[in-house]
Design a protein around this motif. Structure first.
Motif: not given
Length: 259
Positions: A183-200
């Protein structure tokens, strides 16, 4: 048998063709597969949903035709949104319990069909989604609260971390691979925890740098994940903080956006 489908609530997938072998996944009702090879009473299969391979007991499944398998591959998946539901066989009157995330093949709004076996279903399905998909994912995740952790599990009666995220995303119509590192190989990687939103998705590693855990980000610095049980904990740039123990239990490796 070349193709089959799970016609029980859940069947264990094992590493080796032996009842005492480690369970590495489960198939839920309505999930179909291809048989890769056979050994005595065991089938080595590839699950159609996530291409995961495992051994299953051939007594715990139903054979389907190549044509049915091909058609199921191309159809949109309808899943049960009921935590637990009891299907009724239209012909025999026998009952079949199913759990949330189970597939309802050929569902027409009233019944589903497994190669001639018809089951009535009048519960809630994922065919109608309201609001944002991120909200749907997080709301569904809370249905699993307190489900016990079980290595290889994919149901509310026992579930592992990647089985939890995969199943929640399945109800939202989004396919995730089976294991956390996949699963870690799927999707778009975010740089910082602050960029995360619910559902990530947040992934965590061990001292050797291997991805060993995954959970679903919530709002306000929280995460829902399967660790001992499905639970909500705090998360920051360092990892998951368990307030009950007063320690960090998992080291954050990366955050991915899949939806």
């Amino acid at each position: 048998m070349q193709y089959g489908i799970c016609n029980l609530s859940v069947i264990p997938g094992r590493v080796e063709p032996d009842d005492r072998s480690e369970m590495n996944t489960q198939l839920l009702f309505g999930e179909h597969f291809t048989v890769l090879r056979k050994q005595d009473n065991w089938l080595y299969i590839r699950c159609a949903y996530d291409q995961y391979e495992c051994w299953i007991d051939r007594k715990q499944c139903q054979e389907i035709s190549y044509e049915t398998a091909l058609e199921l591959d191309s159809r949109e998946i309808t899943t049960s949104m009921e935590l637990f539901y009891v299907l009724e066989d239209a012909e025999s009157g026998f009952y079949q319990p199913v759990a949330i995330g189970s597939t309802l093949p050929y569902f027409d709004g009233k019944t589903c069909n497994l190669e001639g076996f018809e089951y009535g279903f009048d519960g809630q399905t994922n065919t109608v989604k309201h609001g944002r998909i991120e909200d749907f994912i997080t709301n569904t995740a809370f249905i699993f609260i307190n489900a016990p952790y079980l290595w290889g599990g994919r149901s509310p009666l026992g579930i592992d971390c990647s089985g939890f995220t995969q199943l929640v995303y399945k109800t939202a119509g989004v396919k995730l691979e089976r294991d956390a590192y996949q699963q870690a190989a799927q999707g778009l990687t975010l740089g910082f925890i602050e960029e995360a939103k619910a559902g990530d998705l947040a992934f965590f590693d061990n001292a050797d740098g291997k991805i060993i855990h995954v959970g679903i980000i919530l709002s306000q610095g929280k995460i829902i994940h399967a660790s001992g049980r499905v639970r909500v904990d705090k998360i920051d740039h360092q990892g998951i903080f368990n307030e009950e123990k007063g320690i960090y239990t998992h080291q954050l490796r990366l955050i991915k956006r899949v939806v």
